[in-house]
Design an enzyme around this catalytic site. Structure first.
Site, mmCIF file in Angstrom:
data_model
loop_
_atom_site.group_PDB
_atom_site.id
_atom_site.type_symbol
_atom_site.label_atom_id
_atom_site.label_comp_id
_atom_site.label_asym_id
_atom_site.label_seq_id
_atom_site.Cartn_x
_atom_site.Cartn_y
_atom_site.Cartn_z
ATOM 1 N N CYS A 200 0.841 -1.199 0.000
ATOM 2 C CA CYS A 200 0.000 0.000 0.000
ATOM 3 C C CYS A 200 0.876 1.250 0.000
ATOM 4 C CB CYS A 200 -0.917 0.002 1.216
ATOM 5 S SG CYS A 200 -1.986 -1.437 1.363
ATOM 6 N N HIS A 204 1.027 5.216 -1.694
ATOM 7 C CA HIS A 204 0.487 6.227 -0.787
ATOM 8 C C HIS A 204 1.506 6.813 0.190
ATOM 9 C CE1 HIS A 204 -3.551 5.538 -2.250
ATOM 10 N NE2 HIS A 204 -3.436 4.241 -2.025
ATOM 11 N N ARG A 248 -13.099 -0.659 -1.310
ATOM 12 C CA ARG A 248 -11.894 0.088 -1.652
ATOM 13 C C ARG A 248 -10.647 -0.746 -1.376
ATOM 14 N NH1 ARG A 248 -10.370 2.698 -5.309
ATOM 15 N NH2 ARG A 248 -8.969 0.916 -5.298
ATOM 16 N N CYS A 252 -7.823 -2.139 -4.075
ATOM 17 C CA CYS A 252 -6.378 -1.904 -3.969
ATOM 18 C C CYS A 252 -5.604 -3.222 -4.034
ATOM 19 C CB CYS A 252 -6.054 -1.178 -2.671
ATOM 20 S SG CYS A 252 -6.539 0.558 -2.652
#
Length: 291
Positions: A200, A204, A248, A252
């Site tokens: 992740c 991000h 969501r 991802c």
């Protein structure tokens, strides 16, 4: 941002100078509102934009223009009606469900979830708690189709979530299991794996990253991250379907080509714990309208 967009943005800001009335369904107009902004989702986002220079927050002025007419409000209304409807073998509503602040207390409850519940002995997110109350209060058996009616459950989540609009994210960290869940979510967030060797954090961790035309939020910038984790929300181009935090997360994982993560699982709840903790102290935007 080019001059045309800047001009459009400036014009729209002038139109938004007058305060926008709160919708009663959000419950944030209550005199008991603590750690909340008493503002509607659009105003909350505008205030965040005023505070920081963020390409992520300003990437879609068209979305901002549509926020006050967000179709998610209809889903919130549907969720409210379903929440108050007497259903199940016990023919009762969900109005006595305890989301962590006492039976029937909704205002600000979602902003403090996931959290530990003594009656189950586990940390639960909003979806798992709703399903628990459908079983224990309304009497639905575990194999009942009502527990798998995802549109209905998302509507319920949209309603309960909207009652935390403007509240600061404050997921509870009082119980050891809450801290353990948050820490497990952090490990998952940074763990690189699968064929792309992504985590992740790959997408991000820095400002300015994009996937095609979409600017990605930086989790190290809480005022961006609060919008990123403000789910349930409606995504433009996805009809009138409000999407859950799990959808969501699943999206991802698919983009990273990781294995599917199960809904209502400890793994999913751990990730949500880390997400919300990273946005701690910032206002929730619920319901949101996203790209």
């Amino acid at each position: 941002m080019n001059k045309t967009i800047e001009s459009l943005w400036a014009s729209k800001r002038l139109l938004l100078a007058m305060p926008i009335a709160l919708l009663a369904l959000t419950g944030t107009a209550s005199a008991q509102c603590v750690n909340c902004t008493n503002e509607d989702p659009k105003k909350i986002l505008l205030d965040l934009i005023d505070q920081i220079d963020s390409a992520y927050l300003t990437q879609s002025p068209q979305n901002l223009m549509m926020m006050e007419d967000n179709p998610a409000y209809f889903v919130v209304d549907d969720g409210k009606a379903l929440f108050e409807q007497k259903r199940g073998p016990n023919n009762v509503s969900l109005e006595k469900c305890d989301f962590g602040k006492g039976p029937g207390v909704l205002d600000g409850a979602y902003a403090e979830m996931p959290r530990y519940f003594e009656d189950t002995g586990r940390v639960m997110d909003l979806e798992s708690r709703l399903v628990h109350c459908m079983k224990t209060l309304q009497g639905f058996p575990s194999d009942d189709p009502a527990l798998k009616a995802r549109a209905d459950i998302r509507a319920l989540m949209a309603y309960v979530g909207a009652r935390s609009n403007g509240y600061e994210w404050q997921p509870s960290m009082d119980h050891p299991l809450e801290k353990a869940m948050r820490d497990a979510g952090e490990v998952m967030f940074y763990r690189r794996s699968s064929v792309l060797d992504f985590s992740c954090n790959t997408c991000h961790s820095e400002t300015g990253k994009q996937i095609r035309a979409s600017v990605l939020p930086n989790m190290n910038v809480p005022k961006e991250w609060t919008k990123a984790v403000s789910w349930p929300a409606l995504r433009v181009g996805k009809s009138s379907n409000v999407r859950s935090p799990y959808q969501r997360l699943r999206g991802c994982y698919w983009q990273m080509r990781k294995g599917q993560i199960n809904r209502r699982s400890d793994a999913a709840i751990a990730m949500f714990s880390f997400w919300k903790d990273a946005a701690r102290g910032e206002p929730a935007i619920l319901p949101d309208l996203k790209r």
